[in-house]
Design a protein around this motif. Sequence first.
Motif, PDB file in Angstrom:
ATOM      1  N   ASP A 260     -18.947  43.900  58.349  1.00 55.27           N
ATOM      2  CA  ASP A 260     -19.200  44.923  59.361  1.00 55.27           C
ATOM      3  C   ASP A 260     -19.204  46.057  58.641  1.00 55.27           C
ATOM      4  N   GLY A 261     -18.652  46.256  57.365  1.00 55.07           N
ATOM      5  CA  GLY A 261     -18.329  47.593  56.782  1.00 55.07           C
ATOM      6  C   GLY A 261     -17.035  48.362  57.087  1.00 55.07           C
ATOM      7  N   LEU A 262     -16.339  47.600  57.750  1.00 57.88           N
ATOM      8  CA  LEU A 262     -14.842  48.459  57.819  1.00 57.88           C
ATOM      9  C   LEU A 262     -13.884  48.376  56.659  1.00 57.88           C
ATOM     10  N   ILE A 263     -13.883  47.501  55.923  1.00 56.89           N
ATOM     11  CA  ILE A 263     -13.169  47.429  54.665  1.00 56.89           C
ATOM     12  C   ILE A 263     -14.032  46.954  53.330  1.00 56.89           C
ATOM     13  N   SER A 264     -13.820  47.575  52.379  1.00 54.73           N
ATOM     14  CA  SER A 264     -14.583  47.117  51.042  1.00 54.73           C
ATOM     15  C   SER A 264     -14.180  45.898  50.504  1.00 54.73           C
ATOM     16  N   ALA A 265     -15.084  45.313  49.609  1.00 51.14           N
ATOM     17  CA  ALA A 265     -14.836  43.863  48.935  1.00 51.14           C
ATOM     18  C   ALA A 265     -13.509  44.046  48.118  1.00 51.14           C
ATOM     19  N   SER A 266     -13.310  45.068  47.560  1.00 51.05           N
ATOM     20  CA  SER A 266     -11.911  45.376  46.796  1.00 51.05           C
ATOM     21  C   SER A 266     -10.967  45.338  47.645  1.00 51.05           C
ATOM     22  N   THR A 267     -10.976  45.988  48.826  1.00 50.88           N
ATOM     23  CA  THR A 267      -9.794  46.054  49.790  1.00 50.88           C
ATOM     24  C   THR A 267      -9.720  44.572  50.258  1.00 50.88           C
ATOM     25  N   GLY A 268     -10.656  43.871  50.497  1.00 47.62           N
ATOM     26  CA  GLY A 268     -10.554  42.659  50.943  1.00 47.62           C
ATOM     27  C   GLY A 268      -9.808  41.440  49.903  1.00 47.62           C
ATOM     28  N   GLN A 269     -10.112  41.735  48.688  1.00 50.63           N
ATOM     29  CA  GLN A 269      -9.586  41.114  47.900  1.00 50.63           C
ATOM     30  C   GLN A 269      -7.889  41.448  47.598  1.00 50.63           C
ATOM     31  N   ARG A 270      -7.815  42.618  47.922  1.00 45.07           N
ATOM     32  CA  ARG A 270      -6.256  43.163  47.763  1.00 45.07           C
ATOM     33  C   ARG A 270      -5.441  42.483  48.931  1.00 45.07           C
ATOM     34  N   ILE A 271      -6.166  42.610  50.073  1.00 45.77           N
ATOM     35  CA  ILE A 271      -5.453  41.772  51.430  1.00 45.77           C
ATOM     36  C   ILE A 271      -5.530  40.278  50.944  1.00 45.77           C
ATOM     37  N   GLN A 272      -6.370  39.818  50.792  1.00 50.84           N
ATOM     38  CA  GLN A 272      -6.268  38.313  50.389  1.00 50.84           C
ATOM     39  C   GLN A 272      -5.179  37.984  49.681  1.00 50.84           C
ATOM     40  N   SER A 273      -4.838  38.756  48.580  1.00 48.26           N
ATOM     41  CA  SER A 273      -3.781  38.353  47.714  1.00 48.26           C
ATOM     42  C   SER A 273      -2.460  38.519  48.432  1.00 48.26           C
ATOM     43  N   GLY A 274      -2.479  39.599  49.217  1.00 46.78           N
ATOM     44  CA  GLY A 274      -1.226  40.005  49.677  1.00 46.78           C
ATOM     45  C   GLY A 274      -0.678  38.866  50.951  1.00 46.78           C
ATOM     46  N   LEU A 275      -1.877  38.330  51.484  1.00 45.69           N
ATOM     47  CA  LEU A 275      -1.664  37.477  52.541  1.00 45.69           C
ATOM     48  C   LEU A 275      -0.742  36.152  52.176  1.00 45.69           C
ATOM     49  N   ARG A 276      -0.690  35.855  50.974  1.00 51.38           N
ATOM     50  CA  ARG A 276      -0.177  34.734  50.565  1.00 51.38           C
ATOM     51  C   ARG A 276       1.478  34.982  50.634  1.00 51.38           C
ATOM     52  N   ASN A 277       1.968  36.132  50.776  1.00 52.69           N
ATOM     53  CA  ASN A 277       3.326  36.527  50.915  1.00 52.69           C
ATOM     54  C   ASN A 277       3.573  36.633  52.358  1.00 52.69           C
ATOM     55  N   ILE A 278       2.804  36.452  53.432  1.00 52.49           N
ATOM     56  CA  ILE A 278       2.952  36.658  54.645  1.00 52.49           C
ATOM     57  C   ILE A 278       2.581  35.325  55.571  1.00 52.49           C
ATOM     58  N   ALA A 279       3.650  34.984  56.110  1.00 47.80           N
ATOM     59  CA  ALA A 279       3.199  33.560  56.823  1.00 47.80           C
ATOM     60  C   ALA A 279       3.871  33.657  58.032  1.00 47.80           C
ATOM     61  N   ASN A 280       3.334  32.654  58.855  1.00 50.58           N
ATOM     62  CA  ASN A 280       3.740  32.801  60.403  1.00 50.58           C
ATOM     63  C   ASN A 280       3.402  34.035  61.210  1.00 50.58           C
ATOM     64  N   GLN A 281       2.432  34.572  60.885  1.00 54.67           N
ATOM     65  CA  GLN A 281       1.872  35.843  61.669  1.00 54.67           C
ATOM     66  C   GLN A 281       0.547  35.732  62.092  1.00 54.67           C
ATOM     67  N   HIS A 282       0.025  36.231  63.395  1.00 53.50           N
ATOM     68  CA  HIS A 282      -1.010  36.238  63.709  1.00 53.50           C
ATOM     69  C   HIS A 282      -2.067  37.035  62.628  1.00 53.50           C
ATOM     70  N   PRO A 283      -3.224  36.526  62.372  1.00 55.37           N
ATOM     71  CA  PRO A 283      -3.936  37.378  61.235  1.00 55.37           C
ATOM     72  C   PRO A 283      -4.246  38.551  61.437  1.00 55.37           C
ATOM     73  N   VAL A 284      -4.266  38.988  62.687  1.00 55.29           N
ATOM     74  CA  VAL A 284      -4.817  40.508  62.673  1.00 55.29           C
ATOM     75  C   VAL A 284      -3.286  41.246  62.564  1.00 55.29           C
ATOM     76  N   SER A 285      -2.195  40.828  62.893  1.00 56.53           N
ATOM     77  CA  SER A 285      -0.913  41.516  62.313  1.00 56.53           C
ATOM     78  C   SER A 285      -0.778  41.579  60.918  1.00 56.53           C
ATOM     79  N   ALA A 286      -1.120  40.393  60.493  1.00 61.26           N
ATOM     80  CA  ALA A 286      -0.787  40.165  58.876  1.00 61.26           C
ATOM     81  C   ALA A 286      -1.847  41.060  57.922  1.00 61.26           C
ATOM     82  N   ILE A 287      -3.068  41.118  58.666  1.00 61.54           N
ATOM     83  CA  ILE A 287      -3.987  42.070  57.586  1.00 61.54           C
ATOM     84  C   ILE A 287      -3.447  43.522  57.976  1.00 61.54           C
ATOM     85  N   ALA A 288      -3.004  44.038  59.166  1.00 56.33           N
ATOM     86  CA  ALA A 288      -2.606  45.341  59.662  1.00 56.33           C
ATOM     87  C   ALA A 288      -1.393  45.675  58.901  1.00 56.33           C
ATOM     88  N   ALA A 289      -0.462  44.575  58.480  1.00 56.63           N
ATOM     89  CA  ALA A 289       0.864  44.762  57.948  1.00 56.63           C
ATOM     90  C   ALA A 289       0.478  45.358  56.512  1.00 56.63           C
TER      91      ALA A 289
END
Length: 595
Positions: free
Chosen positions: A24-53
């Motif tokens: 949808d063009g809200l984030i870039s592919a590089s940002t998506g990769q950074r977020i994907q890497s960071g999500l490994r350290n965030i558990a038991n959160q709603h996906p929207v909350s985890a991405i926003a964090a």
Amino acid sequence: MHAAPTIPITQLDAATLLSALIADGLISASTGQRIQSGLRNIANQHPVSAIAALQPEDARNAGRTLSIEALTQWFAARCGLPYVRIDPLHMNVTQVTSIMPYPYAARARILPIAVRPNEVVIAVADPFKRDWEADLARLISQPIRRVIANPEDIDRYLVEFYALARSVKSAETQSDKAGSGGVQNLEQLTQLGHSGKLTADDQHIVAIVDWLLQYAFEQRASDIHLEPRREFAQIRFRIDGVLHDVYQVPAGIYAAVSSRIKILARMDVAEKRRPQDGRIKTRTPGGKEIELRIASLPTAFGEKLVLRIFDPDVLVKDFAALGFSEHDAARWRELIKQPNGIILVTGPTGSGKTTTLYSTLKQLATSRVNVCTIEDPIELVEPAFNQIQVQPGIDLTFAAGVRALMRQDPDIIMVGEIRDLETAEVAVQAALTGHLVLATLHTNDAPSAITRLLDLGVASYLIKSTLLGVVAQRLVRTLCPHCKEAVAIDPAEWKLLTGGWSVKQPSRMFRAIGCLECRETGFLGRTGIYEMLTMTPAFRTLITDSADPARLRETAIRDGMLPLRLSGAQKIAQGLTTPDEVLKVAPPALLRSAT
């Protein structure tokens, strides 16, 4: 508008949401990769909350990140459901929590937010989990309408609303038992708890009062009103000068709630026949120290309480932050630099007079001067001042207090209010003997302060020799900067506002719209409009025992005083407020053209 969806969202997981955000063009592919890497350290959160964090950069707006509200709005649109921001001010907590028990709501991660004749609105965190709908449909007669809300708000208010409802229900149950048993009412239980014999039911009252204070701080309330009725007590908050209904406490437990507040304020709990004043010092959930001034008043159905909330941050505001124009701020600074004389601040109750005086005294109160105040009551305790509370019961009046202060070697004296001739004369004597006196007076505009002092009986020659200046003020709500909308100016409305004065009409003004930031009101905060009168030779000659109010006003305007209505017009031209707001506080009678 979002780009056309290319990847359908059919399940709630972070990987799916990230792919959709990139598509949808809200984030870039590089940002998506950074977020994907960071999500490994965030558990038991709603996906929207985890991405926003992880603060994803907004690809559409350089330098900005996507907040959890923005992500939730996007997620709702992608799922084809309405987005709603949960606003407790517009919710009936008792009603919505009666729809389903807490364990059921928590398990399904859903929260009822509105019960209407034709529907029940349920906020959901996971729109793809719908097994609860059939069960709930069998229990209620209205159709169910699902909406998506911030998952963090759902989690928070699930706990808060049900905890509040549980406390009220438990307190009511105990109240009923007390009424039929040895203890007559819940208020007696609260008093027993205060004496050391704590009962479990006292904690319900504590929880209700704690929630009330915390919620008021979060909503930016300036006052909390608790008003007893026959069947219940209405709780209302004043936010930006406007009262909002918040909650209804059952009559059976209101006495205990009011007693709890009176205990915290060190008031006499047993005394219910006469008004009382008290004070509470507490902290917000964020740790900021806050003072509350409590006033009780006996009414037909019990004691009405008003808790006025004072934010210490008002003392660090400069004059521009209060709403003074650059010109008025310069004139005000010149006034308060004088070594002696009287400066008056006028306006109705709630117009910000105390804030103006406290902010001024805070700037004047250096280590080289002795600042003393006499107040009724002390609005805000400030270590830089020597503050005295009026005590009529022991003959410590404003006048007596000022006389006592005169023997304390003061440099600056603040008199909370000039109400009578004795106080006015003592203030004048203090000014004549080399002190700077700041005081409040209740008049509609600045020049009326002269006639008010004359009406009290102060000799005109004393006013001439001591009065340095008068400031009349009002508070107007300021437009929310997030949603205000520019509109063309209606010439007729501008003419009504300026009262025939030759004032350049701006090319546009702004109107209130309403958004999530301002809770759909269109306004966020308040600012002052001012009418500043300074003593000029021409004006002083008009101060006689038979002074004409009309001539006083016309001369003041000719000598540079800007009327309240025109001060408001400046705020409108700056895009800070609306004509309606100014017209409400500065009626036409306050504007008179100079001749």
